[in-house]
Design a protein around this motif. Sequence first.
Motif, PDB file in Angstrom:
ATOM      1  N   MET A   1       0.819  -1.200   0.000  1.00 55.61           N
ATOM      2  CA  MET A   1       0.000   0.000   0.000  1.00 55.61           C
ATOM      3  C   MET A   1       0.860   1.259   0.000  1.00 55.61           C
ATOM      4  SD  MET A   1      -3.104  -1.116  -0.031  1.00 55.61           S
ATOM      5  CE  MET A   1      -4.132   0.237   0.511  1.00 55.61           C
ATOM      6  N   GLY A   2       2.021   1.229  -0.633  1.00 52.39           N
ATOM      7  CA  GLY A   2       2.847   2.417  -0.682  1.00 52.39           C
ATOM      8  C   GLY A   2       4.186   2.160  -1.312  1.00 52.39           C
TER       9      GLY A   2
ATOM     10  N   ASP B   1       9.342   6.456   1.710  1.00 54.35           N
ATOM     11  CA  ASP B   1       8.293   7.457   1.894  1.00 54.35           C
ATOM     12  C   ASP B   1       8.808   8.843   1.519  1.00 54.35           C
ATOM     13  OD1 ASP B   1       6.869   9.597   3.850  1.00 54.35           O
ATOM     14  OD2 ASP B   1       5.466   8.007   3.321  1.00 54.35           O
TER      15      ASP B   1
ATOM     16  N   SER C   1      -2.285   2.959  -3.283  1.00 53.31           N
ATOM     17  CA  SER C   1      -2.475   3.781  -2.091  1.00 53.31           C
ATOM     18  C   SER C   1      -3.862   4.401  -2.137  1.00 53.31           C
ATOM     19  CB  SER C   1      -1.418   4.879  -1.994  1.00 53.31           C
ATOM     20  OG  SER C   1      -1.657   5.680  -0.847  1.00 53.31           O
ATOM     21  N   GLU C   2      -4.616   4.185  -1.076  1.00 52.94           N
ATOM     22  CA  GLU C   2      -5.964   4.736  -0.998  1.00 52.94           C
ATOM     23  C   GLU C   2      -6.010   6.019  -0.187  1.00 52.94           C
ATOM     24  OE1 GLU C   2      -8.308   1.601   0.587  1.00 52.94           O
ATOM     25  OE2 GLU C   2      -8.230   0.384  -1.251  1.00 52.94           O
TER      26      GLU C   2
ATOM     27  N   ASP D   1      -2.919   8.200   0.142  1.00 48.72           N
ATOM     28  CA  ASP D   1      -1.759   9.049  -0.091  1.00 48.72           C
ATOM     29  C   ASP D   1      -1.342   8.916  -1.553  1.00 48.72           C
ATOM     30  OD1 ASP D   1       0.340  10.762   0.327  1.00 48.72           O
ATOM     31  OD2 ASP D   1       1.345   9.536   1.835  1.00 48.72           O
TER      32      ASP D   1
ATOM     33  N   CYS E   1       1.348   7.728  -4.577  1.00 44.51           N
ATOM     34  CA  CYS E   1       1.913   6.400  -4.787  1.00 44.51           C
ATOM     35  C   CYS E   1       2.932   6.434  -5.920  1.00 44.51           C
ATOM     36  CB  CYS E   1       0.798   5.413  -5.109  1.00 44.51           C
ATOM     37  SG  CYS E   1       1.319   3.688  -5.188  1.00 44.51           S
TER      38      CYS E   1
ATOM     39  N   THR F   1       7.639   8.278  -2.369  1.00 39.60           N
ATOM     40  CA  THR F   1       6.455   9.125  -2.397  1.00 39.60           C
ATOM     41  C   THR F   1       6.834  10.588  -2.541  1.00 39.60           C
ATOM     42  OG1 THR F   1       5.280   7.545  -0.988  1.00 39.60           O
ATOM     43  CG2 THR F   1       4.343   9.742  -1.167  1.00 39.60           C
TER      44      THR F   1
ATOM     45  N   SER G   1      -2.977   5.476  -7.246  1.00 35.21           N
ATOM     46  CA  SER G   1      -3.464   6.203  -6.079  1.00 35.21           C
ATOM     47  C   SER G   1      -4.914   6.611  -6.318  1.00 35.21           C
ATOM     48  CB  SER G   1      -2.620   7.447  -5.816  1.00 35.21           C
ATOM     49  OG  SER G   1      -3.208   8.225  -4.780  1.00 35.21           O
TER      50      SER G   1
ATOM     51  N   SER H   1       0.421  10.116  -8.606  1.00 34.75           N
ATOM     52  CA  SER H   1       1.053   8.827  -8.888  1.00 34.75           C
ATOM     53  C   SER H   1       2.181   9.034  -9.898  1.00 34.75           C
ATOM     54  CB  SER H   1       0.053   7.824  -9.458  1.00 34.75           C
ATOM     55  OG  SER H   1      -0.813   7.341  -8.474  1.00 34.75           O
TER      56      SER H   1
END
Length: 268
Positions: free
Chosen positions: A79-80, A84, A106-107, A109, A111, A116, A134, A139
């Motif tokens: 999920m990422g 980060d 990513s739901e 943030d 991605c 990131t 994302s 994204s």
Amino acid sequence: WNGDNDGSSWEKAYVILSSRDLFFMRDRVNTGSEDEGKYYKLSTDIDLTAITNWRGIGSGNNFTGHFDGQNHTVRLNSMGSLFDTINADEGTIAVRNLNLIGALVSENDSCAGLVTNLLGGIIDNCTFTGSARSTASYSGGLAALIRGGSIRNCTVSADISSEASGENGFAGGITGYIESGTVENCVVKAGSTVTASSEAGGIAGFAEAGAITNCTVEEGTAITSSGHAGGIVGDTSDSATLSGNTWPSRYVQVGSSIPDTTPQITWN
């Protein structure tokens, strides 16, 4: 983990020997237990596909060090992004010689395959193969947001999409959004797709400033958007520089440069 080195230089870099070592490194960075500016080398391929709740390196405390993948591959299914936030000193290598393969979603943030948020440092000679999606924000193939630093000599072969509502739906083959910094000598391979709800570009969804130079988006790359779709960027400001780039012939370099031909209705 190779404890014989102190991480003070490439020659004395900490050597990551397993996924357990990578977790150990991440946790030390994220909790602030590791001194800033340390050097790391990856000595083997790493498979993280069984980890669906990966928390990126540099989450909570920025990654300020230097990471050499030594042409090894990290596989993700999470999920990422692998990292980060990266904020290495300007002009220094942050990550180099690393291959990434994975399906990232990513739901909540932004991605991207590698990082990131890139705030400083150089990403050099890295690849991403797979997908990054994302539903909330930007994204990109390698970085969701560039706010300093540089991505150079990198290659992406992937499906990149941002389904965010409103003005956050930016997607690009290399990065979703460039606020400042540079993208140089990068390639988005044929067969890749870039899809966005707002702005989609072969290299960047939106370029607010900074520069994109000598990049190639190969023929056979599909770029679609509900807003603007461009061979290099979906949209840009006057502060951004684009030079020496090539893109698929069916697109213009900047998607927003196509005049709006929608009929205007005036109510009397």
